[in-house]
Design an enzyme around this catalytic site. Structure first.
Site, PDB file in Angstrom:
ATOM      1  N   HIS A 161      41.916  35.698  50.669  1.00 20.54           N
ATOM      2  CA  HIS A 161      42.810  36.450  49.789  1.00 20.54           C
ATOM      3  C   HIS A 161      42.868  37.896  50.253  1.00 20.54           C
ATOM      4  CE1 HIS A 161      38.720  36.428  48.198  1.00 20.54           C
ATOM      5  NE2 HIS A 161      38.946  37.663  47.791  1.00 20.54           N
ATOM      6  N   HIS A 190      43.241  41.751  48.972  1.00 22.96           N
ATOM      7  CA  HIS A 190      43.190  42.696  47.854  1.00 22.96           C
ATOM      8  C   HIS A 190      44.189  43.824  48.113  1.00 22.96           C
ATOM      9  CE1 HIS A 190      39.136  41.502  46.159  1.00 22.96           C
ATOM     10  NE2 HIS A 190      39.007  41.021  47.380  1.00 22.96           N
ATOM     11  N   GLN A 205      32.386  39.074  50.686  1.00 26.43           N
ATOM     12  CA  GLN A 205      33.262  38.027  50.133  1.00 26.43           C
ATOM     13  C   GLN A 205      32.509  37.199  49.097  1.00 26.43           C
ATOM     14  OE1 GLN A 205      34.990  35.465  53.119  1.00 26.43           O
ATOM     15  NE2 GLN A 205      36.449  34.561  51.682  1.00 26.43           N
TER      16      GLN A 205
HETATM   17  P1  AMP Z   1      36.047  38.804  47.226  1.00 26.03           P
HETATM   18  O1  AMP Z   1      34.788  39.555  47.004  1.00 26.03           O
HETATM   19  O2  AMP Z   1      36.925  39.439  48.268  1.00 26.03           O
HETATM   20  O3  AMP Z   1      35.799  37.340  47.464  1.00 26.03           O
HETATM   21  O4  AMP Z   1      36.879  38.969  45.896  1.00 26.03           O
HETATM   22  C1  AMP Z   1      36.972  37.995  44.904  1.00 26.03           C
HETATM   23  C2  AMP Z   1      37.685  38.645  43.746  1.00 26.03           C
HETATM   24  O5  AMP Z   1      38.174  37.638  42.877  1.00 26.03           O
HETATM   25  C3  AMP Z   1      36.795  39.559  42.913  1.00 26.03           C
HETATM   26  O6  AMP Z   1      37.323  40.886  42.947  1.00 26.03           O
HETATM   27  C4  AMP Z   1      36.863  38.950  41.511  1.00 26.03           C
HETATM   28  O7  AMP Z   1      36.905  39.921  40.488  1.00 26.03           O
HETATM   29  C5  AMP Z   1      38.152  38.142  41.578  1.00 26.03           C
HETATM   30  N1  AMP Z   1      38.228  37.000  40.680  1.00 26.03           N
HETATM   31  C6  AMP Z   1      37.302  36.025  40.518  1.00 26.03           C
HETATM   32  N2  AMP Z   1      37.724  35.115  39.606  1.00 26.03           N
HETATM   33  C7  AMP Z   1      38.955  35.519  39.205  1.00 26.03           C
HETATM   34  C8  AMP Z   1      39.917  35.005  38.293  1.00 26.03           C
HETATM   35  N3  AMP Z   1      39.703  33.874  37.590  1.00 26.03           N
HETATM   36  N4  AMP Z   1      41.078  35.684  38.113  1.00 26.03           N
HETATM   37  C9  AMP Z   1      41.309  36.817  38.803  1.00 26.03           C
HETATM   38  N5  AMP Z   1      40.445  37.354  39.690  1.00 26.03           N
HETATM   39  C10 AMP Z   1      39.279  36.724  39.889  1.00 26.03           C
END
Ligand code: AMP
Ligand code: ZN
Length: 115
Positions: free
Chosen positions: A102, A104, A96
């Site tokens: 969130h 995916h 994370q």
């Molecule tokens: P996680 O590793 O599950 O916390 O995933 C966070 C995700 O958020 C990653 O895949 C990032 O590419 C995505 N992310 C971070 N900033 C943004 C943003 N401003 N808009 C869209 N996606 C984002």
């Protein structure tokens, strides 16, 4: 509803940072991941700030269920017509990066290692 002014997803929810909203209702929004790991890569983000699944409470039961129930339709509509993954990363060993829970939704190709 709890918000964290330093949280990137809270800032997207509030409209302070841009995102193309594919879905919005009173409890969550959905937008494309900025660094997609698959041709279809959506993020389903609750409007309320809580960091991980371990921080979810009984009051979030309906929200979590509604996000999972909407994932198939959004995946299909966005082009993942041959299957998809639904992933929630939790904590450091869960990979994370953004500590605002969130979901995916990933599809449109099969680049993954089998679990
Ligand atoms: P996680 O590793 O599950 O916390 O995933 C966070 C995700 O958020 C990653 O895949 C990032 O590419 C995505 N992310 C971070 N900033 C943004 C943003 N401003 N808009 C869209 N996606 C984002
Ligand atoms: Zn947040």
């Amino acid at each position: 509803m709890t918000h964290d002014p330093n949280c990137i997803f809270c800032r997207i929810v509030k409209g302070e940072l841009p995102a193309k909203r594919i879905h919005e209702d009173d409890e969550f929004i959905v937008f494309p991941d900025i660094h997609p790991a698959a041709p279809v890569h959506l993020l389903m983000v609750p409007k309320e700030h809580f960091a991980t699944l371990a921080d979810a409470q009984a009051k979030h039961e309906e929200l979590l269920g509604r996000m999972l129930l909407l994932a198939p339709r959004l995946a299909r509509e966005q082009g993942a017509t041959n299957g998809y993954r639904v992933v929630i990363n939790n904590g450091p060993d869960g990979g994370q990066e953004v500590y605002h829970l969130h979901v995916h939704v990933l599809g449109g190709a099969r680049p993954w290692k089998r679990l």
